[in-house]
Scaffold this active site. Structure first.
Site, mmCIF file in Angstrom:
data_model
loop_
_atom_site.group_PDB
_atom_site.id
_atom_site.type_symbol
_atom_site.label_atom_id
_atom_site.label_comp_id
_atom_site.label_asym_id
_atom_site.label_seq_id
_atom_site.Cartn_x
_atom_site.Cartn_y
_atom_site.Cartn_z
ATOM 1 N N THR A 129 -6.091 -3.493 -0.941
ATOM 2 C CA THR A 129 -5.301 -4.627 -0.467
ATOM 3 C C THR A 129 -5.570 -4.810 1.016
ATOM 4 O OG1 THR A 129 -3.062 -5.536 -0.229
ATOM 5 C CG2 THR A 129 -3.274 -3.153 -0.103
ATOM 6 N N LYS A 186 -8.173 -16.028 0.543
ATOM 7 C CA LYS A 186 -8.051 -15.286 -0.704
ATOM 8 C C LYS A 186 -9.068 -15.754 -1.742
ATOM 9 C CE LYS A 186 -4.768 -12.707 0.811
ATOM 10 N NZ LYS A 186 -5.075 -11.297 1.147
ATOM 11 N N LEU A 204 4.286 -14.801 -4.178
ATOM 12 C CA LEU A 204 4.898 -14.479 -2.886
ATOM 13 C C LEU A 204 5.706 -13.185 -3.022
ATOM 14 C CD1 LEU A 204 5.619 -15.344 0.063
ATOM 15 C CD2 LEU A 204 7.614 -16.513 -0.934
ATOM 16 N N GLY A 242 0.798 -1.221 0.000
ATOM 17 C CA GLY A 242 0.000 0.000 0.000
ATOM 18 C C GLY A 242 0.828 1.267 0.000
#
Length: 309
Positions: free
Chosen positions: A86, A168, A193, A16
């Site tokens: 996010t 998710k 990842l 972010g």
């Protein structure tokens, strides 16, 4: 060079805060949303945001919001043409478990509903994960590469306690269902990842890493590439649906060993037999869809950097 106003939520995390910085560089006005009551201690991210807030250009506005407080989300979105969303786990619940799935699903539902009620929102860029793609019963028998058309099996995730994949998967499906029902334009970035400075052995993405590795599905992404992918998906008018985002495949013993040393630097070296292992697992996951739209974007970004130099 863009001049519109966008919102980044949650802006206090690694992704972010990097999104905020890059968007400001590209000329956006940014509403940076941090979770109310979050105390990130010595984390540079909030300090960075608070420092920029005093900058002369006044293009950054910091909002303290709660993903479960609908009105605070509406306030942060006001006047924005886009949202980069996010999820950052609450500080009092930093690890993924079955409970976290419900938290993340409810947060995404609230945020997407708020977007649907905000007339100025034109597009949502939703951060998801490769773990919402790879966990399938038939992953080894399917001859074709996995791509954005594939979904993880929620029941399989529950069975093997793959909580990150479960969370998710269900969260992204919830977001897509609501976006389609409300007529929201949304794209998802399903990230590998993240290879950032905050990566540790406790990262929930790593549950099942050995299976992903042996199946040719263990992929990673650099922070800069991930940020670029988000902004590219937002700015490209042709973008749609899901985009698998990674720029490295770990399918060779030396790659796996290098990652293991990064995650556990104090652990003893592996046995000699492991060092001599020369097996290379065939990559079985594709990010061609993202790469197609990234070519022109990266060329344009280089031009912007040169002009700003």
């Amino acid at each position: 060079m863009a001049s519109s106003t966008v919102c980044v939520m949650d802006a206090s995390g690694e992704l972010g805060s990097s999104l905020v910085e890059r968007l400001l560089q590209r000329g956006y006005t940014v509403h940076a949303v941090v979770q109310s009551g979050q105390n990130h201690g010595d984390d540079h991210d909030l300090k960075y945001l608070d420092g920029i807030c005093c900058d002369e250009n006044k293009k950054l506005k910091v909002f303290h919001s709660d993903p479960f407080d609908y009105q605070s989300i509406i306030g942060a979105l006001r006047g924005c043409s886009g949202l980069f969303y996010t999820f950052e786990p609450p500080q009092d619940q930093p690890t993924y478990d079955e409970f976290m799935t419900d938290v993340e699903v409810r947060a995404a539902h609230n945020v997407l509903e708020a977007c649907a009620q905000t007339d100025t929102i034109e597009k949502v860029v939703f951060t998801s994960s490769i773990t919402a793609v790879v966990w399938r019963d038939d992953r080894t028998s399917d001859s074709s590469d996995l791509d954005e058309r594939h979904w993880s099996d929620a029941n399989l995730c529950r069975k093997f306690k793959l909580w990150h994949g479960l969370s998710k998967t269900l969260t992204e499906k919830t977001a897509w269902a609501l976006a389609m029902d409300r007529g929201l334009s949304m794209v998802s970035i399903n990230a590998g990842l993240l290879m950032g400075p905050q990566l540790s052995i406790s990262n929930p993405y790593l549950k099942g890493a050995a299976e992903m590795y042996e199946d040719g599905l263990f992929v990673t992404v650099d922070l800069n590439f991930l940020v670029d992918a988000h902004i590219c998906a937002f700015e490209d008018v042709s973008s749609y649906g899901r985009y698998l985002c990674f720029n490295h495949v770990i399918n060779r013993p030396e790659d796996a060993l290098q990652l293991a040393r990064k995650l556990t630097p104090s652990s003893p070296p592996p046995p000699q037999s492991y060092e001599e292992d020369k097996r290379i697992f065939q990559q079985r996951i594709s990010n061609k869809k993202l790469n197609k739209i990234m070519v022109d974007f990266q060329r344009g970004s280089q031009e912007i950097e040169q002009n700003n130099a």
